[in-house]
Motif scaffolding. Sequence first.
Motif, PDB file in Angstrom:
ATOM      1  N   GLY A 256       0.810  -1.214   0.000  1.00  0.00           N
ATOM      2  CA  GLY A 256       0.000   0.000   0.000  1.00  0.00           C
ATOM      3  C   GLY A 256       0.842   1.261   0.000  1.00  0.00           C
ATOM      4  N   THR A 260       1.250   4.059  -2.894  1.00  0.00           N
ATOM      5  CA  THR A 260       1.013   5.467  -2.574  1.00  0.00           C
ATOM      6  C   THR A 260       2.173   6.323  -3.032  1.00  0.00           C
ATOM      7  N   ILE A 381      -3.689   5.026   6.584  1.00  0.00           N
ATOM      8  CA  ILE A 381      -2.873   3.819   6.403  1.00  0.00           C
ATOM      9  C   ILE A 381      -2.375   3.317   7.753  1.00  0.00           C
ATOM     10  N   LEU A 384      -5.255   1.665   9.743  1.00  0.00           N
ATOM     11  CA  LEU A 384      -5.544   0.292   9.332  1.00  0.00           C
ATOM     12  C   LEU A 384      -4.434  -0.655   9.787  1.00  0.00           C
ATOM     13  N   ALA A 390      -4.714  -3.797   7.276  1.00  0.00           N
ATOM     14  CA  ALA A 390      -4.124  -3.107   6.125  1.00  0.00           C
ATOM     15  C   ALA A 390      -4.302  -3.863   4.813  1.00  0.00           C
ATOM     16  N   TYR A 393      -6.029  -1.968   1.879  1.00  0.00           N
ATOM     17  CA  TYR A 393      -5.532  -0.713   1.321  1.00  0.00           C
ATOM     18  C   TYR A 393      -4.829  -0.839  -0.031  1.00  0.00           C
ATOM     19  N   LEU A 435     -10.397   5.521   0.789  1.00  0.00           N
ATOM     20  CA  LEU A 435      -9.700   4.929   1.931  1.00  0.00           C
ATOM     21  C   LEU A 435     -10.517   5.057   3.212  1.00  0.00           C
TER      22      LEU A 435
END
Length: 514
Positions: A256, A260, A381, A384, A390, A393, A435
């Motif tokens: 994730g 990002t 993030i 989570l 997580a 994500y 998200l």
Amino acid sequence: MSTESADRVATPTPDPHVVTPEPTNPGSAQGAASDGRAAAKATGAMLASRVVIAALGWTGSVIIARILSPEAWGHYTFVFALLGLMAIFTDLGVGRAVMARLIVDDPDEVARTASAFIALRLLLGLGGYAIALIYVVALGYPGEVIRATAVAGLVVVVATPGHALTVVFQSRHRLLLSAMAESLGQTVQLALTIAAALFAPYLLLFVLAPVVNEVLALVIKAVGISRRDGGLRPSRHVEFARWRPMLLDAAPLAIGFALTVALQKVDMLLLSILDTFDAVGVYGIGYKFSDILDTFVLAAAGPVATLLVAAWPHEPGVFRRRCRGAAAAFGAGGAVAVAAFWPSAPQVIGLLYGERFVVGAFAARMLVLGATFTALIVLGIYLLASAGQARSYPLVAFGGLVLNVVMNVILIPRMSYDGAAIATVATLGSVLVVLWIVIVRTLPIVGLFPLGSVMTLAAVTALACAVGTPAARIIPWPVVSVSTALVVALVALPLVRASARAPGRHAKVHGVTS
């Protein structure tokens, strides 16, 4: 009802995912990780360090941008954008397995976890360096770019284990040494930059200065942790078998984070392919401003992440309160930054970097706005990850990356760096919304995001920018920037306090909010 009482209201039916709070021993490692005052001090130290680093780094970038030719500045900007993208391969994030095992009361477990984590990060740093070199060689970039990547890429090798040491310190909120080491390293980097500007203004010498910065910071952290009492000293023996659970637990978070980083930095790579290095240099000025906000957010997010990990799952009320407070604070910081920068962006850029970069004012404004979105994405993030959720994500981030690439390919040929900025901000906004929808639907705690406070801040900030932008053409721009920022800050302060209190019940019961 007091805040503490509201945090611990029992639900009529126990939720299987929300464990009844258990007392925490203040003298234990768990107690140290849960210590809000220690977290505040750690955050203060890191934020103070980031102020120093941002000021010194900004000064260095101004010097380099004014001395190098437009193309050479574009090369410099591209190289460090590429190295930032290497976080895809080097940054595990603060995996729950790593942080959870660093806050236990067994010093031997902490030592072995720390040494395995540091060694793994070093290996990932070497891999990131190799990938960066292969990329510029395989795609046929100019020789100057390849040589600069070979030198500057050492930053990745050194900084990756250096960050692992910071994570170890972070597990006890002992970040003063890290803050001092990084500030001293940035000071040395600026001194070397000035020396190069005066005596040998060459690209390779400018990219060497950050390498020296990271080496110095790493040495100070390594010496400090080797002499540190309290169970933080890593073991001399590396247990490679620990890598597998670390990687498995951190994989969703790592993927994730990687996606990002990619959706934030891919615009620079696409701009270098679809436009010129001169355009990359103009666009890079906008990132100099947005990166300052990103730096502060990451400095504050570390201690917040430790608090969230320590509170989950035994203290859902504390978890909720800290999440809401952090979200409101991150949103407020971003709102103040946007309100200060947006009205006077052309004047600030012209003053610092020269008139040839003023054409990138719109892109710079958009990127600062995007950094505000990024702050709330980073918090989501960590939220989570701290709850062990997580896994959902990466799909969100992948969708954002695809959207960003498509929009950049469409907009860059038509609008150059302005198109890249629009694509990036639109993508970050979309990822932010999706998200937090995932968070609301995934976690068994309600009201984690202070939507009312954030929307109020957004409206006030938009109004301040709408009034301040034309005013900055008539009134001296420093007066306008200070005024708009102050107005937003005065509105933000009570909203942050109200969000952090978050009274009322906090858990979902059989799918119904209580």
